[in-house]
Design a protein around this motif. Structure first.
Motif, PDB file in Angstrom:
ATOM      1  N   GLU A  61      43.019 -43.981  -4.534  1.00 36.11           N
ATOM      2  CA  GLU A  61      44.046 -43.253  -3.931  1.00 36.11           C
ATOM      3  C   GLU A  61      43.988 -43.001  -2.965  1.00 36.11           C
ATOM      4  OE1 GLU A  61      46.630 -39.658  -5.822  1.00 36.11           O
ATOM      5  OE2 GLU A  61      45.524 -40.793  -7.411  1.00 36.11           O
ATOM      6  N   HIS A  62      42.515 -42.749  -2.584  1.00 37.07           N
ATOM      7  CA  HIS A  62      42.448 -41.758  -1.247  1.00 37.07           C
ATOM      8  C   HIS A  62      41.442 -42.074  -0.556  1.00 37.07           C
ATOM      9  CE1 HIS A  62      43.659 -38.206  -3.132  1.00 37.07           C
ATOM     10  NE2 HIS A  62      43.509 -37.964  -3.856  1.00 37.07           N
ATOM     11  N   ALA A  63      41.055 -43.587  -0.541  1.00 37.69           N
ATOM     12  CA  ALA A  63      39.967 -43.869   0.027  1.00 37.69           C
ATOM     13  C   ALA A  63      39.940 -45.620  -0.422  1.00 37.69           C
ATOM     14  CB  ALA A  63      38.470 -43.565  -0.467  1.00 37.69           C
ATOM     15  N   TYR A  64      39.279 -46.482   1.032  1.00 42.45           N
ATOM     16  CA  TYR A  64      39.286 -47.206   0.243  1.00 42.45           C
ATOM     17  C   TYR A  64      37.484 -47.861   0.523  1.00 42.45           C
ATOM     18  CZ  TYR A  64      40.005 -48.861   4.866  1.00 42.45           C
ATOM     19  OH  TYR A  64      39.805 -48.775   6.657  1.00 42.45           O
ATOM     20  N   VAL A  65      37.312 -50.264   0.016  1.00 47.49           N
ATOM     21  CA  VAL A  65      36.534 -50.804   0.020  1.00 47.49           C
ATOM     22  C   VAL A  65      36.915 -51.457   1.067  1.00 47.49           C
ATOM     23  CG1 VAL A  65      34.588 -51.855  -0.928  1.00 47.49           C
ATOM     24  CG2 VAL A  65      35.443 -49.721  -1.914  1.00 47.49           C
ATOM     25  N   VAL A  66      35.971 -51.673   2.660  1.00 51.01           N
ATOM     26  CA  VAL A  66      36.531 -53.385   3.279  1.00 51.01           C
ATOM     27  C   VAL A  66      34.985 -53.701   3.753  1.00 51.01           C
ATOM     28  CG1 VAL A  66      36.397 -51.260   5.213  1.00 51.01           C
ATOM     29  CG2 VAL A  66      37.756 -53.672   5.856  1.00 51.01           C
ATOM     30  N   MET A  67      35.277 -55.094   4.026  1.00 50.03           N
ATOM     31  CA  MET A  67      33.742 -55.763   4.378  1.00 50.03           C
ATOM     32  C   MET A  67      33.875 -55.199   5.727  1.00 50.03           C
ATOM     33  SD  MET A  67      33.561 -58.068   2.130  1.00 50.03           S
ATOM     34  CE  MET A  67      32.041 -59.200   2.753  1.00 50.03           C
ATOM     35  N   ASN A  68      32.388 -54.699   5.641  1.00 53.73           N
ATOM     36  CA  ASN A  68      31.584 -54.498   7.707  1.00 53.73           C
ATOM     37  C   ASN A  68      32.177 -55.558   9.116  1.00 53.73           C
ATOM     38  OD1 ASN A  68      30.190 -54.145   9.745  1.00 53.73           O
ATOM     39  ND2 ASN A  68      29.039 -52.664   8.642  1.00 53.73           N
ATOM     40  N   LEU A  69      33.332 -55.439   9.994  1.00 58.17           N
ATOM     41  CA  LEU A  69      32.814 -56.584  10.388  1.00 58.17           C
ATOM     42  C   LEU A  69      31.683 -57.226  11.490  1.00 58.17           C
ATOM     43  CD1 LEU A  69      35.836 -55.585  12.523  1.00 58.17           C
ATOM     44  CD2 LEU A  69      36.001 -57.874  11.173  1.00 58.17           C
ATOM     45  N   THR A  92      38.301 -33.719   1.897  1.00 58.11           N
ATOM     46  CA  THR A  92      38.863 -33.181   0.499  1.00 58.11           C
ATOM     47  C   THR A  92      37.758 -33.371  -0.664  1.00 58.11           C
ATOM     48  OG1 THR A  92      40.703 -35.037  -0.695  1.00 58.11           O
ATOM     49  CG2 THR A  92      41.009 -33.128   1.328  1.00 58.11           C
ATOM     50  N   VAL A  93      37.917 -32.060  -1.947  1.00 61.09           N
ATOM     51  CA  VAL A  93      37.075 -32.649  -2.687  1.00 61.09           C
ATOM     52  C   VAL A  93      37.155 -33.749  -3.405  1.00 61.09           C
ATOM     53  CG1 VAL A  93      36.966 -32.111  -5.665  1.00 61.09           C
ATOM     54  CG2 VAL A  93      36.111 -30.356  -3.624  1.00 61.09           C
ATOM     55  N   ASP A  94      38.820 -34.413  -3.624  1.00 57.90           N
ATOM     56  CA  ASP A  94      39.313 -35.874  -4.444  1.00 57.90           C
ATOM     57  C   ASP A  94      38.816 -36.912  -3.029  1.00 57.90           C
ATOM     58  OD1 ASP A  94      40.692 -34.819  -6.197  1.00 57.90           O
ATOM     59  OD2 ASP A  94      42.615 -34.199  -5.385  1.00 57.90           O
ATOM     60  N   GLU A  95      38.482 -36.873  -1.781  1.00 53.91           N
ATOM     61  CA  GLU A  95      38.559 -37.381  -1.040  1.00 53.91           C
ATOM     62  C   GLU A  95      37.355 -38.075  -1.293  1.00 53.91           C
ATOM     63  OE1 GLU A  95      41.138 -37.596   3.049  1.00 53.91           O
ATOM     64  OE2 GLU A  95      38.902 -36.195   2.827  1.00 53.91           O
ATOM     65  N   THR A  96      35.990 -36.508  -1.944  1.00 51.69           N
ATOM     66  CA  THR A  96      34.219 -36.717  -1.703  1.00 51.69           C
ATOM     67  C   THR A  96      34.182 -37.329  -2.779  1.00 51.69           C
ATOM     68  OG1 THR A  96      34.230 -35.613  -0.956  1.00 51.69           O
ATOM     69  CG2 THR A  96      32.789 -35.642  -2.055  1.00 51.69           C
ATOM     70  N   ARG A  97      34.872 -37.431  -3.963  1.00 54.42           N
ATOM     71  CA  ARG A  97      34.633 -37.795  -5.896  1.00 54.42           C
ATOM     72  C   ARG A  97      35.266 -39.130  -4.923  1.00 54.42           C
ATOM     73  NH1 ARG A  97      38.940 -39.309  -8.232  1.00 54.42           N
ATOM     74  NH2 ARG A  97      39.960 -38.419  -7.757  1.00 54.42           N
ATOM     75  N   GLU A  98      36.090 -39.845  -4.927  1.00 58.32           N
ATOM     76  CA  GLU A  98      37.161 -41.185  -4.275  1.00 58.32           C
ATOM     77  C   GLU A  98      35.586 -42.171  -4.062  1.00 58.32           C
ATOM     78  OE1 GLU A  98      40.502 -42.963  -5.299  1.00 58.32           O
ATOM     79  OE2 GLU A  98      40.396 -43.103  -3.677  1.00 58.32           O
ATOM     80  N   VAL A  99      35.237 -41.611  -2.734  1.00 58.76           N
ATOM     81  CA  VAL A  99      34.472 -42.243  -1.952  1.00 58.76           C
ATOM     82  C   VAL A  99      32.973 -43.024  -3.379  1.00 58.76           C
ATOM     83  CG1 VAL A  99      32.655 -41.905  -0.363  1.00 58.76           C
ATOM     84  CG2 VAL A  99      34.789 -41.624   0.463  1.00 58.76           C
ATOM     85  N   ALA A 100      32.737 -41.504  -3.818  1.00 59.62           N
ATOM     86  CA  ALA A 100      31.540 -41.771  -4.844  1.00 59.62           C
ATOM     87  C   ALA A 100      31.655 -42.619  -5.206  1.00 59.62           C
ATOM     88  CB  ALA A 100      31.026 -40.507  -4.948  1.00 59.62           C
ATOM     89  N   GLU A 101      32.933 -42.649  -6.329  1.00 62.50           N
ATOM     90  CA  GLU A 101      33.005 -43.385  -7.305  1.00 62.50           C
ATOM     91  C   GLU A 101      33.528 -44.926  -6.514  1.00 62.50           C
ATOM     92  OE1 GLU A 101      36.977 -41.573  -8.895  1.00 62.50           O
ATOM     93  OE2 GLU A 101      35.904 -40.491 -10.469  1.00 62.50           O
ATOM     94  N   LEU A 102      33.565 -45.023  -5.984  1.00 64.04           N
ATOM     95  CA  LEU A 102      33.925 -46.193  -5.069  1.00 64.04           C
ATOM     96  C   LEU A 102      32.759 -47.353  -4.458  1.00 64.04           C
ATOM     97  CD1 LEU A 102      37.018 -46.071  -3.310  1.00 64.04           C
ATOM     98  CD2 LEU A 102      36.973 -47.569  -5.047  1.00 64.04           C
ATOM     99  N   GLN A 139      30.989 -44.626   4.774  1.00 65.78           N
ATOM    100  CA  GLN A 139      29.610 -45.268   3.413  1.00 65.78           C
ATOM    101  C   GLN A 139      29.804 -46.277   3.869  1.00 65.78           C
ATOM    102  OE1 GLN A 139      27.863 -43.007   2.070  1.00 65.78           O
ATOM    103  NE2 GLN A 139      27.436 -44.069   0.067  1.00 65.78           N
ATOM    104  N   HIS A 140      28.192 -46.758   4.651  1.00 67.25           N
ATOM    105  CA  HIS A 140      27.829 -48.337   4.018  1.00 67.25           C
ATOM    106  C   HIS A 140      27.241 -48.335   3.194  1.00 67.25           C
ATOM    107  CE1 HIS A 140      28.043 -49.124   8.938  1.00 67.25           C
ATOM    108  NE2 HIS A 140      27.871 -47.339   8.783  1.00 67.25           N
ATOM    109  N   ILE A 141      27.394 -49.465   2.417  1.00 63.57           N
ATOM    110  CA  ILE A 141      26.907 -49.846   1.260  1.00 63.57           C
ATOM    111  C   ILE A 141      26.415 -52.039   1.604  1.00 63.57           C
ATOM    112  CG2 ILE A 141      27.124 -50.840  -0.955  1.00 63.57           C
ATOM    113  CD1 ILE A 141      29.878 -48.559  -1.007  1.00 63.57           C
ATOM    114  N   VAL A 142      24.546 -51.179   1.783  1.00 63.04           N
ATOM    115  CA  VAL A 142      24.428 -52.778   2.366  1.00 63.04           C
ATOM    116  C   VAL A 142      23.411 -53.202   1.174  1.00 63.04           C
ATOM    117  CG1 VAL A 142      22.296 -53.699   3.951  1.00 63.04           C
ATOM    118  CG2 VAL A 142      23.972 -51.556   5.126  1.00 63.04           C
TER     119      VAL A 142
END
Length: 178
Positions: A61-69, A92-102, A139-142
């Motif tokens: 809802e507030h964030a998405y996950v994408v491949m790094n180019l 925002t609190v909702d963005e922070t929560r969703e970035v963490a959950e994703l 946020q990087h996930i490597v």
């Protein structure tokens, strides 16, 4: 002026040095195509494309996950808020929560698909801290594997990535909903 000698081999042809030619990386190295503002921000435009064209693995809802180019390793993902924001405290609190959950979910999915033995997670805040696109937080996930750091990044300043982005996106997107 010295005379130029030509040989039977051309750049890009394997020789005794076993060079790995990666001219496509020059776009990244030279900073070509780096966004100048909100209008050309790739993290703002990606959600407007299809998942395949935008290399999007999952949408929240507030964030998405994408491949790094320009991945450091296969399965290198980014979690981006939809909102164009540069600094972590400005989420925002909702963005922070969703970035963490994703981020958590992405780690679970990558573990299932690729079986890495570890991860590097992080946000580079500002160009001086290494952010390639500092104007839009991500946020990087490597994923990492035992022994994945060889001489290539250190000596050759090149990181071989054995999987095409589209193939990686497809595997991760399919696994996301399993």
């Amino acid at each position: 002026m010295p005379e130029i000698e030509f040989s039977d081999t051309l750049p890009g042809v394997p020789d005794a040095f076993q060079r790995l030619w990666t001219p496509h990386r020059m776009v990244y190295i030279n900073g070509e195509g780096k966004p100048k503002g909100h209008d050309d921000c790739p993290f703002c435009s990606a959600p407007g494309r299809t998942d395949e064209d935008g290399l999007i693995v999952a949408r929240g809802e507030h964030a998405y996950v994408v491949m790094n180019l320009f991945p450091y390793s296969p399965g290198h993902l980014l979690v981006c808020p939809y909102r164009h924001v540069a600094d972590y405290p400005d989420l925002t609190v909702d963005e922070t929560r969703e970035v963490a959950e994703l981020t958590q979910r992405a780690m679970q999915v990558v573990r299932r698909v690729s079986r890495p033995t570890g991860f590097n997670l992080g946000m580079n805040q500002g160009a001086v801290a290494g952010a390639g696109i500092s104007m839009h937080l991500h946020q990087h996930i490597v994923p990492r594997w035992t022994g994945d750091m060889n001489f290539m990044p250190v000596i050759g300043q090149t990181r071989p990535v054995p999987q095409l982005l589209g193939e990686g996106r497809e595997l991760l997107a399919e696994a996301w909903h399993d």
